[in-house]
Design a protein around this motif. Structure first.
Motif, mmCIF file in Angstrom:
data_model
loop_
_atom_site.group_PDB
_atom_site.id
_atom_site.type_symbol
_atom_site.label_atom_id
_atom_site.label_comp_id
_atom_site.label_asym_id
_atom_site.label_seq_id
_atom_site.Cartn_x
_atom_site.Cartn_y
_atom_site.Cartn_z
ATOM 1 N N LEU A 1 2.439 6.734 15.871
ATOM 2 C CA LEU A 1 3.013 4.998 15.554
ATOM 3 C C LEU A 1 4.207 6.096 15.167
ATOM 4 N N ARG A 2 3.728 7.158 14.329
ATOM 5 C CA ARG A 2 4.891 7.829 13.013
ATOM 6 C C ARG A 2 5.545 8.891 14.483
ATOM 7 N N CYS A 3 5.069 9.597 14.954
ATOM 8 C CA CYS A 3 5.102 11.118 16.257
ATOM 9 C C CYS A 3 6.615 9.702 17.240
ATOM 10 N N ARG A 4 6.385 8.418 17.224
ATOM 11 C CA ARG A 4 6.309 7.221 18.149
ATOM 12 C C ARG A 4 8.282 7.495 16.929
ATOM 13 N N GLY A 5 8.291 7.078 16.048
ATOM 14 C CA GLY A 5 9.165 6.430 14.891
ATOM 15 C C GLY A 5 8.965 4.861 15.731
ATOM 16 N N MET A 6 7.863 4.070 15.473
ATOM 17 C CA MET A 6 7.347 3.000 15.730
ATOM 18 C C MET A 6 6.964 2.180 14.688
ATOM 19 N N ARG A 7 7.872 0.882 13.868
ATOM 20 C CA ARG A 7 7.789 1.000 12.640
ATOM 21 C C ARG A 7 6.540 -0.086 12.303
ATOM 22 N N PHE A 8 5.688 0.186 11.294
ATOM 23 C CA PHE A 8 4.204 -0.344 11.624
ATOM 24 C C PHE A 8 4.079 -1.191 10.015
ATOM 25 N N GLY A 9 3.998 -2.559 10.177
ATOM 26 C CA GLY A 9 3.405 -3.752 8.540
ATOM 27 C C GLY A 9 2.200 -3.723 8.401
ATOM 28 N N LEU A 10 1.429 -3.769 7.519
ATOM 29 C CA LEU A 10 0.390 -3.629 6.584
ATOM 30 C C LEU A 10 -0.464 -4.988 6.614
ATOM 31 N N SER A 11 -1.686 -5.380 6.288
ATOM 32 C CA SER A 11 -2.551 -6.497 5.827
ATOM 33 C C SER A 11 -3.446 -6.212 5.786
ATOM 34 N N TYR A 12 -4.412 -6.719 4.641
ATOM 35 C CA TYR A 12 -5.082 -6.312 3.002
ATOM 36 C C TYR A 12 -5.686 -7.691 3.252
ATOM 37 N N VAL A 13 -7.148 -7.983 3.260
ATOM 38 C CA VAL A 13 -7.046 -9.197 3.408
ATOM 39 C C VAL A 13 -7.841 -8.749 2.129
ATOM 40 N N VAL A 14 -8.184 -9.891 0.636
ATOM 41 C CA VAL A 14 -8.018 -9.979 -0.589
ATOM 42 C C VAL A 14 -9.901 -10.201 -1.003
ATOM 43 N N HIS A 15 -10.755 -9.708 -1.944
ATOM 44 C CA HIS A 15 -12.128 -10.161 -1.106
ATOM 45 C C HIS A 15 -12.865 -9.118 -2.703
ATOM 46 N N ARG A 16 -13.263 -9.447 -2.982
ATOM 47 C CA ARG A 16 -14.703 -9.429 -3.774
ATOM 48 C C ARG A 16 -13.985 -8.118 -4.309
ATOM 49 N N TYR A 17 -14.244 -6.576 -4.343
ATOM 50 C CA TYR A 17 -13.940 -5.816 -4.563
ATOM 51 C C TYR A 17 -12.275 -5.149 -4.821
ATOM 52 N N SER A 18 -11.470 -5.806 -3.981
ATOM 53 C CA SER A 18 -10.622 -5.587 -4.254
ATOM 54 C C SER A 18 -9.675 -5.641 -5.702
ATOM 55 N N LEU A 19 -10.472 -6.865 -6.686
ATOM 56 C CA LEU A 19 -10.086 -6.971 -7.917
ATOM 57 C C LEU A 19 -10.449 -5.590 -8.910
ATOM 58 N N GLY A 20 -9.192 -5.472 -9.194
ATOM 59 C CA GLY A 20 -8.806 -4.823 -10.388
ATOM 60 C C GLY A 20 -8.462 -3.666 -9.707
ATOM 61 N N GLN A 21 -8.258 -3.477 -8.396
ATOM 62 C CA GLN A 21 -7.749 -2.396 -7.915
ATOM 63 C C GLN A 21 -6.322 -2.875 -7.403
#
Length: 234
Positions: free
Chosen positions: A128-148
């Motif tokens: 994607l970077r080499c083609r100049g294509m943008r990307f958006g990120l999704s992150y799933v918040v779970h138990r081990y996300s807390l405090g991070q």
């Protein structure tokens, strides 16, 4: 075998054509709004390159003269992306980019096979970077996300210039409701507190990255004369 592939293609095209024809009729109706097709899943790239080329062909035919009234979005884990598929997606989305999900903990999303999810995902991001294509990120918040929160924020921000990040809670539905997912469950209170801590990091950084859903909420509340668009969960 060639005949079987042709038959499968026809079986795929018929319902796809029917769906797109309905939207074409909708655009002809009084008071119709512009249409956004969101290709989601599961994993939409499993449909294959031929499927999305068919989408492009049918849309070009059925929405001729009204292409400015339709757009396409796609959300993918990118593990099937290659240069050829990236070219198809660039045309599909008008090079507006793709949405993708990722977890910085390699234990969260293991794949069966010799290559890891992280290896495949970073290879795709490089395409994607080499083609100049943008990307958006999704992150799933779970138990081990807390405090991070701080670690997560800067990890994602440093992936690419201008990247956006959307944080969604782990819903106790589908695979998220199965017994082996219970160790990842969080309460609504914990998710809200995670977002507060993440927003504090974002504020300290000068709000230099689009952080969703917080950015949407603030636009809805703070911007004079604008309520801003909200996603359905908000």
């Amino acid at each position: 075998s060639h005949g079987t592939r042709a038959e499968d293609s026809v079986k795929t095209e018929e319902p796809l054509r029917t769906v797109l024809e309905r939207f074409s009729e909708y655009l002809d109706s009084p008071g119709s709004q512009d249409v956004v097709f969101t290709w989601h899943g599961g994993e939409p790239l499993l449909a294959g390159k031929r499927f999305f080329r068919t989408v492009l062909q049918l849309q070009a035919h059925l929405f001729a003269g009204r292409s400015h009234r339709i757009s396409n979005l796609i959300q993918s884990n990118l593990t099937l992306l290659d240069e050829e598929f990236a070219a198809v997606l660039s045309e599909l989305t008008g090079n507006r980019g793709v949405g993708t999900s990722f977890d910085i903990d390699p234990q969260i999303r293991p794949l069966v096979g010799s290559r890891s999810y992280e290896e495949l995902w970073f290879d795709a991001i490089e395409i994607l970077r080499c083609r100049g294509m943008r990307f958006g990120l999704s992150y799933v918040v779970h138990r081990y996300s807390l405090g991070q929160e701080k670690k997560l924020y800067y990890y994602f921000k440093n992936l690419a210039r201008g990247v956006s990040l959307r944080c969604n809670p782990l819903y106790q539905l589908g695979r998220g409701a199965e017994a082996d997912a219970r160790c990842y469950h969080i309460t609504p209170q914990e998710c809200g507190e995670f977002l507060i801590r993440l927003t504090e990091v974002w504020n300290d950084d000068g709000r230099t990255m689009r952080l969703l859903p917080v950015s949407e909420w603030l636009q809805h509340i703070e911007v004079d004369g604008s309520k801003g668009p909200l996603t359905c969960d908000s």
